[in-house]
Scaffold this active site. Sequence first.
Site, short mmCIF file in Angstrom:
data_model
loop_
_atom_site.label_atom_id
_atom_site.label_comp_id
_atom_site.label_asym_id
_atom_site.label_seq_id
_atom_site.Cartn_x
_atom_site.Cartn_y
_atom_site.Cartn_z
N ASN A 18 15.79 -2.66 -20.79
CA ASN A 18 14.41 -2.75 -21.87
C ASN A 18 13.26 -2.05 -20.57
O ASN A 18 12.77 -3.00 -19.90
CB ASN A 18 14.29 -3.86 -22.27
N LYS A 20 10.43 -1.54 -21.56
CA LYS A 20 9.05 -1.85 -22.18
C LYS A 20 7.95 -0.60 -22.22
O LYS A 20 8.39 0.53 -22.32
CB LYS A 20 8.49 -2.99 -21.22
N HIS A 110 11.76 -9.48 -29.96
CA HIS A 110 11.51 -9.59 -28.54
C HIS A 110 10.44 -10.68 -28.29
O HIS A 110 9.34 -10.66 -29.19
CB HIS A 110 11.38 -8.34 -27.72
N GLU A 112 7.76 -10.54 -26.75
CA GLU A 112 6.74 -9.99 -26.54
C GLU A 112 5.99 -9.70 -27.74
O GLU A 112 4.93 -9.81 -28.20
CB GLU A 112 6.78 -8.78 -25.55
N GLU A 182 16.58 -15.01 -24.48
CA GLU A 182 15.64 -14.77 -23.40
C GLU A 182 14.49 -16.19 -23.18
O GLU A 182 13.72 -16.28 -24.31
CB GLU A 182 14.73 -13.71 -23.66
N GLY A 188 9.59 -12.30 -16.50
CA GLY A 188 8.52 -11.69 -15.60
C GLY A 188 7.94 -12.58 -14.64
O GLY A 188 6.90 -12.15 -14.17
N SER A 228 14.26 -12.21 -16.05
CA SER A 228 14.58 -12.09 -14.48
C SER A 228 15.78 -12.07 -14.04
O SER A 228 16.17 -12.39 -12.96
CB SER A 228 13.78 -13.22 -13.80
#
Length: 271
Positions: A18, A20, A110, A112, A182, A188, A228
């Site tokens: 991904n 992003k 996701h 985010e 996730e 991150g 990560s």
Amino acid sequence: MTSTTNGVYDRTPLMAGNWKMNLDHQQAVTLVQKLCWTLNDADHDFDTIEIAVFPPFTDLRSVQTLIRGDKLPVSLGAQDLSPHASGAYTGDISGQFLAKLDCRYVLVGHSERRSVHQESDEIVAAKVQAAFTHGLVPILCVGEHLQVREDHRHLEHTLGQVRAGIAKVPTQHVQDLVIAYEPVWAIGTGEVAGPEDAQEMASAIRELLSQDHGPEVARSVRILYGGSVKAANVASIMREKDVDGALVGGASLDEAEFASIVRFEHHLLTD
């Protein structure tokens, strides 16, 4: 690691990169070329592990042209889609458009999108249905924030997201679904859930699918870990029997690092 029969995976491992909001269309083409060159140089067997890349929308056409023209063994995916097929939805991207660009996968829900764009379980469920409507395979992303984990509600929270996301999906479509766990606190941050944490959640998700849709469907669904993921930790994660791949973020922007993640079996042999 994913169970095998006579050396063949029951579920083909999927390594999904991904990107992003990174890389323009020229940089995207260069990255995919370098990734395939790196894997070819390492004599990677592309038939044993599926590789998928998820560029920004503006890159999709260029990457599609490269993959099709050079017959590269890479699947193409999009980072999001609209719950609507068409109409007055400025800025939205229809699943129909993605299908025309040879996208096989699309990320849905996701972390985010859930946090930054405040997408509810209802919106995520509508996007899952839209993906199937247009012949795309949704990768349903689920996972907990740190406070939920510390409150020991991570199983309840994440399984609730799974159930809500596929509530209106018929069983014949559920078996084609991919689910990505996730843990939000590990995205991150440099933190990573331990292999036992990834297995605990993957096993719980598979048991939920078995209860709701039957054991055969549960066995067919691929469950990825995202958070990560790096070459240094992918082997320990992939040893777990219910983990079938990884949703890779920042590390997928480095062709050498992502190629090393794809070649997780090599790490298993050298550990």
